[in-house]
Design a protein around this motif. Sequence first.
Motif, PDB file in Angstrom:
ATOM      1  N   GLN A   1       0.802  -1.219   0.000  1.00 24.06           N
ATOM      2  CA  GLN A   1       0.000   0.000   0.000  1.00 24.06           C
ATOM      3  C   GLN A   1       0.838   1.274   0.000  1.00 24.06           C
ATOM      4  OE1 GLN A   1      -2.308  -0.505   3.560  1.00 24.06           O
ATOM      5  NE2 GLN A   1      -3.577  -2.148   2.696  1.00 24.06           N
ATOM      6  N   LEU A   2       2.154   1.155   0.067  1.00 23.35           N
ATOM      7  CA  LEU A   2       3.014   2.328   0.178  1.00 23.35           C
ATOM      8  C   LEU A   2       3.108   3.078  -1.149  1.00 23.35           C
ATOM      9  CD1 LEU A   2       5.897   0.847   2.364  1.00 23.35           C
ATOM     10  CD2 LEU A   2       3.952   2.238   3.110  1.00 23.35           C
ATOM     11  N   THR A   3       3.409   4.362  -1.051  1.00 29.48           N
ATOM     12  CA  THR A   3       3.407   5.238  -2.232  1.00 29.48           C
ATOM     13  C   THR A   3       4.650   5.027  -3.091  1.00 29.48           C
ATOM     14  OG1 THR A   3       4.261   6.954  -0.743  1.00 29.48           O
ATOM     15  CG2 THR A   3       1.925   7.050  -1.313  1.00 29.48           C
ATOM     16  N   LYS A   4       4.616   3.950  -3.828  1.00 23.54           N
ATOM     17  CA  LYS A   4       5.703   3.579  -4.737  1.00 23.54           C
ATOM     18  C   LYS A   4       5.174   2.491  -5.667  1.00 23.54           C
ATOM     19  CE  LYS A   4       7.329   0.059  -1.557  1.00 23.54           C
ATOM     20  NZ  LYS A   4       6.631  -1.003  -2.303  1.00 23.54           N
TER      21      LYS A   4
ATOM     22  N   MET B   1       6.977   5.730   5.352  1.00 24.20           N
ATOM     23  CA  MET B   1       6.287   6.176   4.141  1.00 24.20           C
ATOM     24  C   MET B   1       4.775   6.197   4.343  1.00 24.20           C
ATOM     25  SD  MET B   1       8.342   4.242   1.043  1.00 24.20           S
ATOM     26  CE  MET B   1       7.197   4.831  -0.220  1.00 24.20           C
TER      27      MET B   1
ATOM     28  N   THR C   1       0.933   5.552   2.996  1.00 25.97           N
ATOM     29  CA  THR C   1       0.220   4.692   2.044  1.00 25.97           C
ATOM     30  C   THR C   1      -0.455   5.578   0.984  1.00 25.97           C
ATOM     31  OG1 THR C   1      -1.846   4.740   3.298  1.00 25.97           O
ATOM     32  CG2 THR C   1      -0.234   3.014   3.869  1.00 25.97           C
ATOM     33  N   PHE C   2      -0.921   4.973  -0.077  1.00 23.49           N
ATOM     34  CA  PHE C   2      -1.625   5.734  -1.112  1.00 23.49           C
ATOM     35  C   PHE C   2      -2.839   6.447  -0.508  1.00 23.49           C
ATOM     36  CE2 PHE C   2       0.666   2.856  -3.985  1.00 23.49           C
ATOM     37  CZ  PHE C   2       1.089   3.758  -4.957  1.00 23.49           C
TER      38      PHE C   2
ATOM     39  N   GLU D   1      -3.314   7.369   2.674  1.00 30.39           N
ATOM     40  CA  GLU D   1      -2.907   8.443   3.578  1.00 30.39           C
ATOM     41  C   GLU D   1      -2.436   9.674   2.801  1.00 30.39           C
ATOM     42  OE1 GLU D   1      -1.295   5.536   7.228  1.00 30.39           O
ATOM     43  OE2 GLU D   1       0.082   6.273   5.682  1.00 30.39           O
ATOM     44  N   ALA D   2      -1.761   9.455   1.698  1.00 31.71           N
ATOM     45  CA  ALA D   2      -1.208  10.570   0.924  1.00 31.71           C
ATOM     46  C   ALA D   2      -2.188  11.153  -0.077  1.00 31.71           C
ATOM     47  CB  ALA D   2       0.048  10.102   0.197  1.00 31.71           C
TER      48      ALA D   2
ATOM     49  N   VAL E   1      -2.933   9.801  -2.882  1.00 32.81           N
ATOM     50  CA  VAL E   1      -2.360   9.551  -4.208  1.00 32.81           C
ATOM     51  C   VAL E   1      -3.089   8.380  -4.849  1.00 32.81           C
ATOM     52  CG1 VAL E   1      -0.270   8.869  -5.460  1.00 32.81           C
ATOM     53  CG2 VAL E   1      -0.100  10.440  -3.517  1.00 32.81           C
TER      54      VAL E   1
ATOM     55  N   ASP F   1      -3.600   5.067  -6.741  1.00 27.77           N
ATOM     56  CA  ASP F   1      -2.692   3.920  -6.857  1.00 27.77           C
ATOM     57  C   ASP F   1      -2.870   3.165  -8.156  1.00 27.77           C
ATOM     58  OD1 ASP F   1      -5.081   2.670  -6.475  1.00 27.77           O
ATOM     59  OD2 ASP F   1      -4.522   1.597  -4.638  1.00 27.77           O
TER      60      ASP F   1
END
Length: 337
Positions: free
Chosen positions: A35-38, A326, A328-329, A331-332, A334, A336
């Motif tokens: 789930q992290l923004t990457k 980092m 997550t999508f 939280e940010a 963003v 996905d």
Amino acid sequence: MLPDLTDLSDFRTVLAQAPGPDAEALSAAQERNGQLTKPPGALGRLEELAIWYAGWRGDARPVIGAPQLVVFAGNHGVTAQGVSAFPAEVTAQMVLNFQHGGAAINQLARAAGARMDVRALELDRPTEDFTKDPAMSEADLLEALRVGWMAVDPSADLLVVGEMGIGNTTPAAALACALYGGDAADWTGRGTGVDDAGLTNKARVVGEGVALHGKTDDGLELLRCLGGREIAAMAGAIAAARVLRIPVILDGFICTAAAACLVRVSETALDHAVAGHQSAESAHARLLGKLGKEPLLSLGLRLGEGSGGALAINILKSAVACHSGMATFAEAGVADG
């Protein structure tokens, strides 16, 4: 808390019964990583390291805040065979250097934010020359294992063990040869820098030791007959960390030889350990291959002391920091994809 060790059978039993990683934390860490923004897999091996670490610490979002580095020192009777470019007196001199903060490992530990401890094991009583007799008695081996066992701080969240002991690449080579077979020369390197004649002599010594003591498959018996006090202490510390579920970063050839002995006691003995680096000692890469450990770094180091493991602390810290810090999508905010 760690149980006490009253005999070698206690050590075998406790290591064999050591707990594995926390399955719930491991699963949650894997889910978080997705789930992290990457992009998936964009942080490569750092992702694997963070998930592995989370499982052993039982925390899906861990932090490394209390790494410990312990340097064990011992002297070896086999140095009488002329296997080192330096005299045995250097061991005690370097221990003083460690204690005064003047060695490379002091600087590397400080840079990594690691607490550093030094444990010298009977430097005035070297092990026996293993070309003639077992290096240690059972009592000596147990005491050395216990020194390592008790040196681990239960509140540490990462462990690196290093060593100092003039001549100790010779017992390390003998252990590797006895554990995995092959010619003595295949496992024997230049250590502190012996010349060609010295290397030939060193391989002879390794071969004689393995011929005399290498007829067993028992890792602790090989450690007793061919090892050294500081090598056994490293094995004891690595085992204690396994019981406490403290992840370990292995150092160089000597540390890896100590660790390899534990695998003959329990197949899962090194599941909590990663290889910090591949040293310049010629057989280290081969030994790591036997253990299925891929090194984090390869910088041509051949110092020992825990130096490569200390350098790798910040690699693991970075992996865990990315995983836990980092967003997550969701939280940010963003998309996905």
